[in-house]
Design a protein around this motif. Structure first.
Motif, PDB file in Angstrom:
ATOM      1  N   ALA A   1       9.820  -2.739  -1.290  1.00  0.00           N
ATOM      2  CA  ALA A   1       9.791  -2.026  -0.009  1.00  0.00           C
ATOM      3  C   ALA A   1       8.388  -1.515   0.298  1.00  0.00           C
ATOM      4  O   ALA A   1       7.936  -1.558   1.443  1.00  0.00           O
ATOM      5  N   ASP A   2       7.710  -1.053  -0.740  1.00  0.00           N
ATOM      6  CA  ASP A   2       6.333  -0.581  -0.588  1.00  0.00           C
ATOM      7  C   ASP A   2       5.439  -1.702  -0.076  1.00  0.00           C
ATOM      8  O   ASP A   2       4.615  -1.502   0.819  1.00  0.00           O
ATOM      9  N   ARG A   3       5.645  -2.896  -0.606  1.00  0.00           N
ATOM     10  CA  ARG A   3       4.837  -4.046  -0.193  1.00  0.00           C
ATOM     11  C   ARG A   3       5.140  -4.438   1.249  1.00  0.00           C
ATOM     12  O   ARG A   3       4.239  -4.763   2.017  1.00  0.00           O
ATOM     13  N   ARG A   4       6.414  -4.383   1.632  1.00  0.00           N
ATOM     14  CA  ARG A   4       6.780  -4.713   3.011  1.00  0.00           C
ATOM     15  C   ARG A   4       6.193  -3.700   3.990  1.00  0.00           C
ATOM     16  O   ARG A   4       5.700  -4.068   5.063  1.00  0.00           O
ATOM     17  N   MET A   5       6.227  -2.443   3.619  1.00  0.00           N
ATOM     18  CA  MET A   5       5.658  -1.396   4.474  1.00  0.00           C
ATOM     19  C   MET A   5       4.156  -1.590   4.639  1.00  0.00           C
ATOM     20  O   MET A   5       3.610  -1.443   5.735  1.00  0.00           O
ATOM     21  N   ALA A   6       3.474  -1.938   3.546  1.00  0.00           N
ATOM     22  CA  ALA A   6       2.032  -2.147   3.604  1.00  0.00           C
ATOM     23  C   ALA A   6       1.688  -3.323   4.515  1.00  0.00           C
ATOM     24  O   ALA A   6       0.770  -3.253   5.340  1.00  0.00           O
ATOM     25  N   ALA A   7       2.456  -4.418   4.379  1.00  0.00           N
ATOM     26  CA  ALA A   7       2.204  -5.608   5.198  1.00  0.00           C
ATOM     27  C   ALA A   7       2.461  -5.324   6.667  1.00  0.00           C
ATOM     28  O   ALA A   7       1.693  -5.735   7.552  1.00  0.00           O
ATOM     29  N   ALA A   8       3.552  -4.602   6.948  1.00  0.00           N
ATOM     30  CA  ALA A   8       3.874  -4.283   8.340  1.00  0.00           C
ATOM     31  C   ALA A   8       2.838  -3.365   8.967  1.00  0.00           C
ATOM     32  O   ALA A   8       2.463  -3.529  10.134  1.00  0.00           O
ATOM     33  N   ALA A   9       2.346  -2.395   8.180  1.00  0.00           N
ATOM     34  CA  ALA A   9       1.361  -1.440   8.697  1.00  0.00           C
ATOM     35  C   ALA A   9       0.056  -2.125   9.056  1.00  0.00           C
ATOM     36  O   ALA A   9      -0.617  -1.742  10.023  1.00  0.00           O
ATOM     37  N   ASP A  10      -0.303  -3.165   8.296  1.00  0.00           N
ATOM     38  CA  ASP A  10      -1.593  -3.838   8.528  1.00  0.00           C
ATOM     39  C   ASP A  10      -1.471  -5.081   9.381  1.00  0.00           C
ATOM     40  O   ASP A  10      -2.438  -5.841   9.516  1.00  0.00           O
ATOM     41  N   LEU A  11      -0.316  -5.316   9.968  1.00  0.00           N
ATOM     42  CA  LEU A  11      -0.125  -6.500  10.803  1.00  0.00           C
ATOM     43  C   LEU A  11      -1.126  -6.515  11.958  1.00  0.00           C
ATOM     44  O   LEU A  11      -1.248  -5.566  12.712  1.00  0.00           O
ATOM     45  N   GLY A  12      -1.910  -7.569  12.023  1.00  0.00           N
ATOM     46  CA  GLY A  12      -2.902  -7.706  13.090  1.00  0.00           C
ATOM     47  C   GLY A  12      -4.186  -6.946  12.840  1.00  0.00           C
ATOM     48  O   GLY A  12      -5.033  -6.854  13.738  1.00  0.00           O
ATOM     49  N   LEU A  13      -4.332  -6.386  11.634  1.00  0.00           N
ATOM     50  CA  LEU A  13      -5.527  -5.564  11.350  1.00  0.00           C
ATOM     51  C   LEU A  13      -6.810  -6.349  11.506  1.00  0.00           C
ATOM     52  O   LEU A  13      -7.781  -5.880  12.088  1.00  0.00           O
ATOM     53  N   GLU A  14      -6.846  -7.576  10.970  1.00  0.00           N
ATOM     54  CA  GLU A  14      -8.078  -8.352  10.999  1.00  0.00           C
ATOM     55  C   GLU A  14      -8.203  -9.161  12.277  1.00  0.00           C
ATOM     56  O   GLU A  14      -9.174  -9.793  12.523  1.00  0.00           O
TER      57      GLU A  14
END
Length: 464
Positions: free
Chosen positions: A451-464
């Motif tokens: 869940a921690d990994r999914r939250m991290a990925a969702a939070a950074d979606l489109g970051l770059e």
């Protein structure tokens, strides 16, 4: 995206990454090839250890400290963040202040020592007043930190070539011309306490780079990977550090009781007349660049601390102000230090070892074992984000590891009961590492890593 743009300290987006993994080699070779490293290599001989066992302690201790330090370097290309900022997922947005304060003390303390060594050396070479000398030295180092990362890298590459030539000349010349008593190479010359002191001094010295090693790898492309960043950093730092420590060891054996600059000059002149001054000058140039590294890292840490309290300093003005504050603090300490400040260098290294051993275990375990390098850059800069303000897991593991080491402490200021029972031997590091790591791993059993990994990925979606 707005949060990153407004609050990030030192974050390097993928589009701005450049360079190659081998660029790390000269940074850390030159980062270790200077006067303070020479001082570290003199500790064992000054306490009665012969050259054989002092060399073994230097090489083994240096390899141990560099091993952990180089794994921190591999974090830079993966996250694009300064080293200390990466502590927020383990300790919390505010909890990371614990290790940042320790890091800031390290930067200031090392630079105070560096300034004193520079003043001592310039006084010997030119006769100039030591305080005036280290004032000018500090100004040059701060100026290099102001111009930034790319110029520091360039200076390190040029100096690496100069230092390799000087060290090769000295090493070959010393092997041919210096004659040491056979007792210096006898296996019977082993003495446990000086051996352990030198071993852990070398380990602590190399480990101390961990607090900012990824500051200089965060600009590399992500595809550099862990292996490339690790080996280029490890080989550069170990070769530069061990080579200079061994030089300091020989200088101490040739000129017992003399101060660092005088001993090194005498060791160089023993190879051929006038070479001692060349050796000192080359080591002094290396000291300039590593002092600029400390100023640069201290500046990032100070800005990060301000950010933790909602004060976002950005741009060139903020960096100038923070550099001026770090420079003023280290220069003030150097100005008012007692005459034996450099002589207490081994106690400083012991203190750093105690303070950074729990942190390095927690940070590496979290990155490589618990989260496998998956973090949210956005959430690291979010005071109300997924990493919380105070992370009990990291704080508990740090406290547990540090307390476990206390009975094993052995310095001029304090010796724990276990260390006294061992005759003064200091083995605190080999206790603190596994205890801190074990407590942190146990505490993370309640963490839902998926869940921690999914939250991290969702939070950074489109970051770059």
């Amino acid at each position: 995206m707005a949060l990153i743009e407004q609050r990030s300290i030192g974050y390097v987006p993928l589009a701005a990454r450049h360079g190659r993994a081998w660029h790390l080699w000269p940074v850390w070779f030159t980062g270790d090839a200077h006067l303070a490293t020479l001082a570290t290599g003199m500790i064992g001989v000054a306490q009665g250890l012969n050259l054989l066992w002092a060399a073994v302690a230097i090489l083994a201790g240096g390899a141990l400290g560099t091993f952990f330090m180089a794994f921190h370097a591999a974090q830079g290309p993966q996250l694009g963040l300064p080293q200390m900022i990466q502590s927020r997922p383990q300790f919390g947005y505010r909890g990371a202040l614990l290790v940042w304060v320790v890091a800031l003390v390290t930067y200031v303390g090392f630079n105070a020592v560096n300034q004193l060594l520079a003043g001592q050396t310039l006084h010997l070479l030119t006769g100039i007043d030591p305080r005036l000398a280290f004032g000018g030295f500090s100004l040059i180092a701060v100026s290099l930190a102001v111009v930034g990362y790319d110029w520091i890298h360039l200076a390190q590459r040029v100096l690496a070539a100069v230092l390799i030539v000087a060290l090769l000349i000295y090493s070959i010349g010393a092997a041919v011309t210096l004659r040491m008593p056979e007792a210096q190479f006898a296996a019977a010359g082993f003495v446990a306490i000086p051996f352990l002191t030198q071993f852990f001094a070398a380990a602590a010295y190399q480990l101390s780079w961990s607090i900012y090693v990824s500051d200089y790898s965060r600009y590399l492309p992500r595809d550099v990977g862990v292996r490339g960043a690790f080996w280029w950093t490890f080989s550069g730092a170990l070769i530069g550090g061990a080579w200079m420590m061994l030089l300091g060891m020989v200088a101490a054996a040739c000129s017992p009781g003399r101060d660092l600059a005088t001993a090194v000059r005498a060791a160089g002149d023993a190879v051929f007349g006038g070479f001692g001054a060349v050796l000192l000058l080359a080591s002094l140039l290396g000291l300039v660049t590593v002092t600029s590294l400390n100023f640069y890292g201290g500046s990032l840490t100070l800005l990060s601390m301000a950010d933790s309290f909602g004060r976002t300093w950005r741009g060139g003005r903020a960096r100038l102000v923070s550099l001026a504050m770090i420079g003023a603090a280290s220069t003030t300490i150097a100005l008012f230090s007692s005459d034996d400040f450099v002589a207490r260098f081994s106690d400083l290294l012991s203190l750093l070892l105690y303070l950074f051993t729990p942190w390095t275990a927690i940070n590496l375990v979290d990155f490589y074992i618990v989260r496998h390098g998956h973090y949210s850059v956005r959430e690291i800069f979010n005071p109300h984000g997924m990493y919380e303000r105070w992370n009990w897991r990291g704080l508990t593991a740090y406290a547990g590891g540090f307390v476990a080491m206390v009975p094993f402490f052995s310095t001029g200021l304090y010796t724990g009961p276990v260390a006294r029972a061992l005759g003064g031997a200091d083995i605190a590091m080999v206790v603190g590492l596994p205890v801190s790591a074990a407590i942190y791993l146990l505490s993370c059993r309640s963490l839902d890593v998926a869940a921690d990994r999914r939250m991290a990925a969702a939070a950074d979606l489109g970051l770059e």
